[in-house]
Design a protein around this motif. Structure first.
Motif, short mmCIF file in Angstrom:
data_model
loop_
_atom_site.label_atom_id
_atom_site.label_comp_id
_atom_site.label_asym_id
_atom_site.label_seq_id
_atom_site.Cartn_x
_atom_site.Cartn_y
_atom_site.Cartn_z
N VAL A 1 87.26 58.72 15.70
CA VAL A 1 87.73 58.28 17.04
C VAL A 1 88.19 59.48 17.10
O VAL A 1 89.22 59.49 16.28
CB VAL A 1 88.66 56.94 17.12
CG1 VAL A 1 89.05 56.85 18.26
CG2 VAL A 1 87.05 55.99 16.72
N VAL A 2 88.11 59.68 18.71
CA VAL A 2 88.94 60.99 18.69
C VAL A 2 91.18 60.46 20.04
O VAL A 2 89.95 59.51 20.91
CB VAL A 2 88.89 62.37 19.39
CG1 VAL A 2 89.89 63.18 19.61
CG2 VAL A 2 87.27 62.85 18.36
N PHE A 3 91.48 60.24 19.19
CA PHE A 3 92.84 59.71 20.28
C PHE A 3 93.77 60.52 20.58
O PHE A 3 94.18 61.92 20.13
CB PHE A 3 93.34 59.30 19.30
CG PHE A 3 94.09 57.59 20.28
CD1 PHE A 3 94.42 56.66 20.30
CD2 PHE A 3 95.95 58.53 20.48
CE1 PHE A 3 95.11 56.22 20.93
CE2 PHE A 3 96.37 57.52 20.80
CZ PHE A 3 96.50 55.92 21.59
N ALA A 4 93.92 60.63 21.93
CA ALA A 4 94.69 61.87 22.13
C ALA A 4 95.72 60.98 22.75
O ALA A 4 95.81 59.91 23.84
CB ALA A 4 93.52 62.34 23.59
N GLN A 5 97.17 61.56 23.30
CA GLN A 5 97.95 60.94 23.97
C GLN A 5 98.52 62.15 24.78
O GLN A 5 99.14 62.69 25.30
CB GLN A 5 99.60 60.72 22.45
CG GLN A 5 100.55 60.18 23.28
CD GLN A 5 100.70 58.84 23.19
OE1 GLN A 5 99.69 58.11 22.41
NE2 GLN A 5 100.85 58.05 23.87
N LEU A 6 98.78 61.63 26.28
CA LEU A 6 98.62 62.27 27.35
C LEU A 6 99.59 62.13 28.12
O LEU A 6 99.90 63.22 28.56
CB LEU A 6 97.45 61.39 28.22
CG LEU A 6 95.89 61.46 27.87
CD1 LEU A 6 95.15 61.45 28.71
CD2 LEU A 6 95.31 63.24 27.14
N SER A 7 100.57 60.88 28.10
CA SER A 7 102.37 60.99 28.05
C SER A 7 102.88 59.73 27.45
O SER A 7 102.32 59.07 26.13
CB SER A 7 102.01 60.21 29.65
OG SER A 7 101.26 58.67 29.84
#
Ligand SMILES: [Fe+2]
Length: 347
Positions: A229-235
């Protein structure tokens, strides 16, 4: 990773106060070799500030996503939102919105929207859906997620039907254009191509809104047909404990030797196979009470270096090879604001 005391946050999840954590000052961007090695060894790794440069381009989309979350919290139906804010126009002509369902049979569900890719003359993929669900039943946890998939829920086989997989992913990009922060990120594409040996595809997409008091208990994301899994924190920001299964079992054993733990747990910890099987059970209460509910154990894991703090713009890679080689992870929301995040499986 080194923690520098800059500020302190309370770890609180669904009413359980689990101690305090200090935010790290900065983590250096690892080089490609380190990233590849971490993945190969089933270790999670943070790519700090990876999205910072591209984030401003998607600020309006991220804002719209937050409004969508707010409206959903206020009980506005998603289907209605789509029709109102001209999102339907954005989806056409690639997607036809067919119907929405309130999913009364599923207590955790909020609403499910159905789409076909293509138009009446030329249907490219049928029965794609976006499902909004609560992350818990706790009154003070407003966390929710939008999951994109196709066909019969619960029986979707991510290893099969790459065409519908692809279109379910495209549907996510149309509804949440900020998805491109992962799917078009040249660094992520490069790392994942080297790791997988081919161009990555992003499947099983979930758009998360973790709100204060929310998060996820320890779990893994192993599924046939994807590698991790690629997890990205956008806010916003999240706090993570992450360790591969073997490490987590070892940490539990080490901790148990130094602290008082129930006899039932101690006997489980003595038998690697029994412990491993028990952890896969839906009800794994003896383990859960230690790794999810015990603030002293959480502090112990932090001290052993198994914690990450994800701030806006950070990316986290979570390899998920198989049941014995996968990163188990536990997530908390940090701060007072809900945050948007992308969690895309990669194959
Ligand atoms: Fe997960």
């Amino acid at each position: 990773m080194t923690f520098k005391l800059t500020s302190r946050y309370l770890l609180e999840r669904r009413g359980l106060k689990l101690g305090h954590v200090s935010a790290p000052k900065a983590v250096d961007m690892p080089d490609k070799k380190t990233i590849m090695k971490a993945w190969k060894n089933d270790q999670s790794i943070v790519l700090p500030k990876l999205l910072d440069e591209q984030l401003p381009r998607y600020q309006a989309d991220i804002q719209r996503a937050h409004q969508c979350m707010e409206s959903t919290l206020n009980g506005v139906e998603l289907g209605e939102q789509l029709e109102k804010n001209s999102s339907i126009k954005r989806l056409e002509p690639e997607f036809s919105f067919l119907a929405s369902s309130m999913e009364e049979h599923d207590e955790q569900a909020i609403e499910k929207l159905y789409f076909d890719a293509g138009d009446e003359q030329n249907i490219l993929a049928e029965d794609l859906w976006c499902k909004a669900s609560w992350l818990s039943f706790h009154d003070e946890d407003a966390s929710l997620r939008f999951r994109f998939s196709f066909g019969m829920e619960g029986y979707e086989d991510v290893a099969a039907d790459p065409k519908r997989q692809h279109w379910a992913g495209e549907l996510c990009t149309k509804m949440f254009p900020e998805s491109e922060l992962i799917t078009k990120n040249t660094d992520i594409l490069q790392y994942m191509s080297s790791i997988l040996g081919h161009q990555p595809a992003f499947v099983e997409r979930i758009v998360y809104f973790n709100t204060p008091n929310g998060g996820a208990q320890f779990h893994h994301d192993v599924e046939r047909g994807h590698a991790g899994v690629v997890f990205a924190q956008l806010s916003g920001a999240t706090f993570w404990l992450a360790a591969n299964k073997l490490q987590l079992m070892q940490v539990m054993r080490d901790f148990s030797e130094k602290h008082n733990t129930p006899a039932e747990l101690q006997s489980l910890l003595k038998n690697q196979v029994a412990l491993s099987d028990y952890m896969e059970e839906e009800d794994h209460g003896w383990v859960e009470s230690l790794i999810d509910h015990n603030p002293i154990f959480i502090q112990y894991m932090i001290k052993q270096g198994y914690a990450h703090v994800l701030q806006t713009g950070d990316v986290l890679l979570l390899p998920q090879r198989d049941l014995n080689h996968c990163v188990w992870h536990s997530v908390f929301t940090l701060g007072d604001e809900p945050g948007e995040a992308l969690s895309f499986a990669v194959r």
